[in-house]
Design a protein around this motif. Structure first.
Motif, PDB file in Angstrom:
ATOM      1  N   LYS A 100       0.834  -1.197   0.000  1.00  0.00           N
ATOM      2  CA  LYS A 100       0.000   0.000   0.000  1.00  0.00           C
ATOM      3  C   LYS A 100       0.875   1.255   0.000  1.00  0.00           C
ATOM      4  O   LYS A 100       0.612   2.203  -0.740  1.00  0.00           O
ATOM      5  CB  LYS A 100      -0.902  -0.021   1.237  1.00  0.00           C
ATOM      6  N   GLU A 101       1.921   1.245   0.820  1.00  0.00           N
ATOM      7  CA  GLU A 101       2.815   2.397   0.881  1.00  0.00           C
ATOM      8  C   GLU A 101       3.556   2.594  -0.436  1.00  0.00           C
ATOM      9  O   GLU A 101       3.732   3.721  -0.899  1.00  0.00           O
ATOM     10  CB  GLU A 101       3.798   2.229   2.037  1.00  0.00           C
ATOM     11  N   GLN A 102       3.979   1.491  -1.054  1.00  0.00           N
ATOM     12  CA  GLN A 102       4.675   1.594  -2.335  1.00  0.00           C
ATOM     13  C   GLN A 102       3.745   2.143  -3.407  1.00  0.00           C
ATOM     14  O   GLN A 102       4.140   2.979  -4.222  1.00  0.00           O
ATOM     15  CB  GLN A 102       5.219   0.232  -2.768  1.00  0.00           C
ATOM     16  N   ALA A 103       2.496   1.678  -3.401  1.00  0.00           N
ATOM     17  CA  ALA A 103       1.526   2.147  -4.388  1.00  0.00           C
ATOM     18  C   ALA A 103       1.252   3.638  -4.198  1.00  0.00           C
ATOM     19  O   ALA A 103       1.171   4.387  -5.173  1.00  0.00           O
ATOM     20  CB  ALA A 103       0.230   1.346  -4.283  1.00  0.00           C
ATOM     21  N   ALA A 104       1.135   4.051  -2.937  1.00  0.00           N
ATOM     22  CA  ALA A 104       0.890   5.473  -2.670  1.00  0.00           C
ATOM     23  C   ALA A 104       2.066   6.310  -3.157  1.00  0.00           C
ATOM     24  O   ALA A 104       1.861   7.374  -3.767  1.00  0.00           O
ATOM     25  CB  ALA A 104       0.650   5.684  -1.180  1.00  0.00           C
ATOM     26  N   GLY A 105       3.280   5.851  -2.911  1.00  0.00           N
ATOM     27  CA  GLY A 105       4.466   6.570  -3.372  1.00  0.00           C
ATOM     28  C   GLY A 105       4.514   6.641  -4.884  1.00  0.00           C
ATOM     29  O   GLY A 105       4.836   7.684  -5.464  1.00  0.00           O
ATOM     30  N   PHE A 106       4.179   5.540  -5.534  1.00  0.00           N
ATOM     31  CA  PHE A 106       4.179   5.496  -7.000  1.00  0.00           C
ATOM     32  C   PHE A 106       3.144   6.461  -7.558  1.00  0.00           C
ATOM     33  O   PHE A 106       3.417   7.220  -8.506  1.00  0.00           O
ATOM     34  CB  PHE A 106       3.900   4.072  -7.476  1.00  0.00           C
ATOM     35  N   LEU A 107       1.945   6.459  -6.965  1.00  0.00           N
ATOM     36  CA  LEU A 107       0.891   7.350  -7.449  1.00  0.00           C
ATOM     37  C   LEU A 107       1.256   8.812  -7.228  1.00  0.00           C
ATOM     38  O   LEU A 107       0.987   9.665  -8.088  1.00  0.00           O
ATOM     39  CB  LEU A 107      -0.440   7.020  -6.763  1.00  0.00           C
ATOM     40  N   GLN A 108       1.874   9.111  -6.100  1.00  0.00           N
ATOM     41  CA  GLN A 108       2.290  10.493  -5.844  1.00  0.00           C
ATOM     42  C   GLN A 108       3.339  10.929  -6.857  1.00  0.00           C
ATOM     43  O   GLN A 108       3.271  12.031  -7.409  1.00  0.00           O
ATOM     44  CB  GLN A 108       2.837  10.629  -4.424  1.00  0.00           C
ATOM     45  N   GLN A 109       4.298  10.053  -7.123  1.00  0.00           N
ATOM     46  CA  GLN A 109       5.360  10.363  -8.079  1.00  0.00           C
ATOM     47  C   GLN A 109       4.771  10.554  -9.476  1.00  0.00           C
ATOM     48  O   GLN A 109       5.126  11.493 -10.193  1.00  0.00           O
ATOM     49  CB  GLN A 109       6.380   9.222  -8.074  1.00  0.00           C
ATOM     50  N   THR A 110       3.849   9.691  -9.865  1.00  0.00           N
ATOM     51  CA  THR A 110       3.205   9.798 -11.179  1.00  0.00           C
ATOM     52  C   THR A 110       2.401  11.090 -11.268  1.00  0.00           C
ATOM     53  O   THR A 110       2.431  11.782 -12.297  1.00  0.00           O
ATOM     54  CB  THR A 110       2.292   8.580 -11.422  1.00  0.00           C
ATOM     55  N   GLY A 111       1.694  11.424 -10.192  1.00  0.00           N
ATOM     56  CA  GLY A 111       0.928  12.671 -10.167  1.00  0.00           C
ATOM     57  C   GLY A 111       1.818  13.884 -10.351  1.00  0.00           C
ATOM     58  O   GLY A 111       1.468  14.832 -11.079  1.00  0.00           O
ATOM     59  N   GLU A 112       2.975  13.879  -9.712  1.00  0.00           N
ATOM     60  CA  GLU A 112       3.926  14.986  -9.855  1.00  0.00           C
ATOM     61  C   GLU A 112       4.416  15.086 -11.299  1.00  0.00           C
ATOM     62  O   GLU A 112       4.543  16.182 -11.850  1.00  0.00           O
ATOM     63  CB  GLU A 112       5.121  14.796  -8.912  1.00  0.00           C
ATOM     64  N   GLN A 113       4.682  13.932 -11.911  1.00  0.00           N
ATOM     65  CA  GLN A 113       5.164  13.947 -13.301  1.00  0.00           C
ATOM     66  C   GLN A 113       4.090  14.498 -14.238  1.00  0.00           C
ATOM     67  O   GLN A 113       4.390  15.294 -15.130  1.00  0.00           O
ATOM     68  CB  GLN A 113       5.568  12.525 -13.727  1.00  0.00           C
ATOM     69  N   VAL A 114       2.849  14.079 -14.035  1.00  0.00           N
ATOM     70  CA  VAL A 114       1.754  14.563 -14.877  1.00  0.00           C
ATOM     71  C   VAL A 114       1.587  16.072 -14.693  1.00  0.00           C
ATOM     72  O   VAL A 114       1.400  16.826 -15.661  1.00  0.00           O
ATOM     73  CB  VAL A 114       0.442  13.810 -14.564  1.00  0.00           C
ATOM     74  N   LYS A 115       1.663  16.524 -13.446  1.00  0.00           N
ATOM     75  CA  LYS A 115       1.544  17.953 -13.156  1.00  0.00           C
ATOM     76  C   LYS A 115       2.643  18.747 -13.851  1.00  0.00           C
ATOM     77  O   LYS A 115       2.383  19.795 -14.471  1.00  0.00           O
ATOM     78  CB  LYS A 115       1.607  18.168 -11.643  1.00  0.00           C
ATOM     79  N   ASN A 116       3.866  18.246 -13.774  1.00  0.00           N
ATOM     80  CA  ASN A 116       4.991  18.937 -14.421  1.00  0.00           C
ATOM     81  C   ASN A 116       4.844  18.953 -15.930  1.00  0.00           C
ATOM     82  O   ASN A 116       5.159  19.958 -16.586  1.00  0.00           O
ATOM     83  CB  ASN A 116       6.312  18.288 -14.008  1.00  0.00           C
ATOM     84  N   MET A 117       4.366  17.848 -16.495  1.00  0.00           N
ATOM     85  CA  MET A 117       4.159  17.808 -17.953  1.00  0.00           C
ATOM     86  C   MET A 117       3.072  18.796 -18.360  1.00  0.00           C
ATOM     87  O   MET A 117       3.206  19.501 -19.376  1.00  0.00           O
ATOM     88  CB  MET A 117       3.786  16.387 -18.399  1.00  0.00           C
ATOM     89  N   ALA A 118       1.997  18.867 -17.578  1.00  0.00           N
ATOM     90  CA  ALA A 118       0.915  19.800 -17.899  1.00  0.00           C
ATOM     91  C   ALA A 118       1.396  21.242 -17.782  1.00  0.00           C
ATOM     92  O   ALA A 118       1.053  22.097 -18.631  1.00  0.00           O
ATOM     93  CB  ALA A 118      -0.273  19.555 -16.969  1.00  0.00           C
ATOM     94  N   GLN A 119       2.194  21.513 -16.763  1.00  0.00           N
ATOM     95  CA  GLN A 119       2.741  22.870 -16.589  1.00  0.00           C
ATOM     96  C   GLN A 119       3.639  23.238 -17.778  1.00  0.00           C
ATOM     97  O   GLN A 119       3.566  24.338 -18.305  1.00  0.00           O
ATOM     98  CB  GLN A 119       3.526  22.967 -15.279  1.00  0.00           C
ATOM     99  N   GLY A 120       4.459  22.268 -18.197  1.00  0.00           N
ATOM    100  CA  GLY A 120       5.334  22.499 -19.348  1.00  0.00           C
ATOM    101  C   GLY A 120       4.533  22.744 -20.616  1.00  0.00           C
ATOM    102  O   GLY A 120       4.867  23.626 -21.420  1.00  0.00           O
ATOM    103  N   ALA A 121       3.477  21.980 -20.798  1.00  0.00           N
ATOM    104  CA  ALA A 121       2.638  22.162 -21.986  1.00  0.00           C
ATOM    105  C   ALA A 121       1.948  23.517 -21.955  1.00  0.00           C
ATOM    106  O   ALA A 121       1.866  24.213 -22.985  1.00  0.00           O
ATOM    107  CB  ALA A 121       1.603  21.040 -22.064  1.00  0.00           C
ATOM    108  N   MET A 122       1.460  23.892 -20.781  1.00  0.00           N
ATOM    109  CA  MET A 122       0.793  25.180 -20.656  1.00  0.00           C
ATOM    110  C   MET A 122       1.769  26.330 -20.923  1.00  0.00           C
ATOM    111  O   MET A 122       1.447  27.285 -21.643  1.00  0.00           O
ATOM    112  CB  MET A 122       0.196  25.327 -19.248  1.00  0.00           C
TER     113      MET A 122
END
Length: 88
Positions: free
Chosen positions: A54-76
């Motif tokens: 559960k902790e690993q999944a939460a860490g993975f999801l947080q990391q993925t969320g950060e990457q998506v956010k950064n990609m969206a910011q870059g696109a914007m």
């Protein structure tokens, strides 16, 4: 064989049977206790593994969320720059 000898032999046989029965019961109790201990250990191990997963999944999801956010910011930022809306 005398009646006294027969009674002695019967008592001895009964005593041996009772001792053997108690020995078998002790063995069964020991085996059942060992099985219960192993089941308890397995349950604890499974619970710990689930928590780690559960902790690993939460860490993975947080990391993925950060990457998506950064990609969206870059696109914007790229779109703003293309349209001349950047703040430079």
């Amino acid at each position: 064989m005398s009646s006294m000898q027969q009674s002695f032999n019967a008592g001895q046989t009964q005593g041996n049977a009772q001792a053997k029965t108690e020995e078998c019961l002790d063995s069964v109790k020991h085996t059942a206790s060992a099985a219960a201990d192993k089941a308890h250990q397995a349950a604890n191990s499974s619970g710990q593994q689930a928590q780690e997963n559960k902790e690993q999944a939460a860490g993975f999801l947080q990391q993925t969320g950060e990457q998506v956010k950064n990609m969206a910011q870059g696109a914007m930022d790229s779109v703003k720059q293309t349209l001349g809306m950047d703040k430079k």
